[in-house]
Scaffold this active site. Sequence first.
Site, short mmCIF file in Angstrom:
data_model
loop_
_atom_site.label_atom_id
_atom_site.label_comp_id
_atom_site.label_asym_id
_atom_site.label_seq_id
_atom_site.Cartn_x
_atom_site.Cartn_y
_atom_site.Cartn_z
N TRP A 350 1.57 -1.00 -0.56
CA TRP A 350 3.17 -0.68 -0.16
C TRP A 350 3.10 0.66 -1.19
O TRP A 350 4.24 1.32 -0.97
CB TRP A 350 4.08 -1.79 -0.67
N ASP A 351 2.40 0.79 -2.16
CA ASP A 351 2.52 2.47 -2.84
C ASP A 351 2.63 3.37 -1.92
O ASP A 351 3.67 4.22 -2.30
CB ASP A 351 1.08 2.39 -3.66
N GLU A 490 3.99 -9.05 -10.28
CA GLU A 490 2.87 -10.12 -9.97
C GLU A 490 2.37 -10.95 -11.14
O GLU A 490 1.65 -11.77 -11.07
CB GLU A 490 1.55 -9.14 -9.67
N LYS A 590 5.98 -7.75 -14.59
CA LYS A 590 4.74 -6.66 -14.59
C LYS A 590 5.34 -5.27 -14.40
O LYS A 590 5.09 -4.46 -14.96
CB LYS A 590 3.86 -7.21 -13.72
C1 BGC Z 1 0.73 -3.20 -8.69
C2 BGC Z 1 1.05 -3.40 -7.10
C3 BGC Z 1 0.32 -1.99 -6.59
C4 BGC Z 1 -1.23 -2.03 -6.92
C5 BGC Z 1 -1.86 -0.87 -6.52
C6 BGC Z 1 -0.79 -3.40 -8.77
O1 BGC Z 1 -1.19 -3.38 -10.30
O2 BGC Z 1 1.08 -4.61 -9.29
O3 BGC Z 1 2.35 -3.17 -7.11
O4 BGC Z 1 0.57 -2.03 -5.26
O5 BGC Z 1 -1.35 -2.34 -8.13
O6 BGC Z 1 -1.22 0.11 -7.15
#
Ligand code: BGC
Length: 750
Positions: A350-351, A490, A590
């Site tokens: 989703w980034d 997360e 987080k």
């Molecule tokens: C983050 C996610 C992100 C992913 C890739 C994870 O550590 O919690 O939001 O999409 O990294 O950057």
Amino acid sequence: MDINMAKESIHMDSARIITEDGFRLDRASETRFTVSNGCFAVRGTSEELYDNETPGTYVAGVFDKGNSAVTELVNLPYPFGMRIYIDREYVDLREWTVGFHRRELDMARGVLTREYAAADAKGRRLRVRTERLASMAKRYIGASRIVITCENFGGVVNVENFIDCNVYNLKNNPNERERHFAARTSADDNAARVICATKDGDYTVAIAVNAKTRSLAKAGCIGRYSRDFGNYAAVYDDFEVEEGAVIELERVTAFCSSREVSSDLTEKTVSGRLAEGLKTGWDKLLAEHVREMENLWERADITIDGDSEADKALRFCLYNLICSANPLDEEVSIGAKGLHGEGYKGHVFWDTELFMLPFFTYALPDYARALLSYRWHKLEGAKKNAEAGGYAGARYPWESADSGLEETPSWGFDYKRNKVRIWTGDIEIHITCDIAYAMREYVRASGDTEFLRERAAPVIFETARFWASRLEYDKERDLYDIKGVIGPDEFHEHIDNNAYTNTLARWNLRYAAELAAEYGAGSGVTDKEANIWVDVADKICVPRSGGLIEQYDGFFKKQDVLITEFDANQMPLWPEGVDITKLGKYQIVKQADVVMLMHLLGEEFTPEEMKENYIYYENRTMHKSSLGPSMYALMGARTGQHGKAYANFMRTVLTDIADNQGNTAHGIHAAAAGGAWCAVFYGFCGIGVDAAGNLVIDPWLPEKWNGITMNFHFLGRRLRLTVTHGEVKLERLSGPEGLTATVNGGAVEL
Ligand code: BGC
């Protein structure tokens, strides 16, 4: 705020140049000095390629699983190799005395320069300058210029230009190391070449390299030959030199993959491209590349006046975004680590849609269209994901590569390196509404109704179908729940009714219903189905406690801990007593979750609610994802938390310059880069679009800044916004008249 540069060797002394002094072989700098054009990328390893460097050469969209746990972006042979031998002795800088060594990334021109002066034990002094670029004008071409000065010796200088196939994915991790291709090398006087066939047989990539002499002073070429060692192919030039000799070469690296032509044509095509590149020559290749870069900057640059550190660091973020995307390729998107390393295996999260895409939507809309088209092309994969889980419609994968199927690995490591099950691929489902949201944001800013009809609408309907089938009705409460998910934060898994997920899913259903009458026919949407979407959306449960939004059912019952200590980079330290293997027990998060929701769907919250939630969650956010600070910068500006806004903005823009997450070696933090732009645009400039589709501008500037100037597109116009403490100036640079905007609460006609 005082941010320590983690790498004190990195300077940003000119507005457009990032400099590294010293001979360092630093892995974070390999990432920072990657040359990339969104089609291919080569990490900033030295030309010689020393054993302890981590070379990375990637062609966008070329993935392979082989013996790895999941499919990954393939690390291809290193094509920028060049070694110098003097009287048959290798110039190994680890053994020479390096008096001076500097690398400069000129972001304006997109050129990486390396220059060094070194002497060996015999007192021979050598000076070398190399420049390299990944052409923005011909995206399959890499070009270099090499100047070798033999300061005080004569003899025979040999220059070896090579391609090295001894590369691995995750080279430094013996458990996960993999070579994803079988290579067939060849060499003759016209080129060193390699044809790579990926292990699973999906892709062929051809790479060819050759150099030609540009000029010689006090030197003569006495021979050319080539060698093919099977895993290494090279062309060699011998020069007889006198003291003070200068040898100047130019070199072309050409790429071709079976993503563009059929496998059997890659070899022929790459030879043609190499010949074309050599014929064009460095000067012209450089000029056409720089022209493209200037054109991109003209559209995308932002100037922050009064804060040179923020100004340059932001430009570095924008540079990395520009170089990670290719508007000519709709079948690829930008991985979480750009094309700059193997972190997250080159997967797309989703980034891209929520952090990077706004930059492309407003600054480079043709790029945004291509990036969103990637999701449209992968709609069939997303439907299969939904079906596999027993749901209707389309569920986009949490991690995506070339198929649109779920690619998240099932196992990983926690903060103490214990092996743990990764659940994100199973239950971090908010990506599905995030993609729908990004499509609306693009359409709203660009007015691209063709895209809406052809590509966005089918995605928005299928994602709504997924949500309608994913909801669980609770008869007693007469509410719909979304159970067993992971939200953006997360640290908490298998939670029910994540406010972020539920509110965006509701938005997705309502927006689909809104579009149904005009665009639904092609996707088989009936009035009945659209009415169901409206009915169920109205009954989705969103937990609240007064003005505070509860991140999910039961979050406020978790043990409460506040973050009070920070490291030298102003990053939070774990509060004392927190068991970092059981983070689900606490009210620490987080990254931005509720706060991110308040940015995306700001119209659903009052200013007081936004402020209250911002303060509550900011004190509990560990920023263990580089995605978080940008949202706290943006929302800090919008909720009047000005000190926090600026501090979080600096955390964001410096992510890869200061390596403040400690893992820049694995690739850039592309979402932090995009988030930095979001913080300036939506946060400090206070730009938004109101319910009627009009532009709203309500800026706030950090005290230290004199002003911000940025160009952006809105509904077919190019606009320039200049914000200072006393004034907001919005100019129309091109496009039709008749745009109305609300600036600082008052209507303005452009
Ligand atoms: C983050 C996610 C992100 C992913 C890739 C994870 O550590 O919690 O939001 O999409 O990294 O950057």
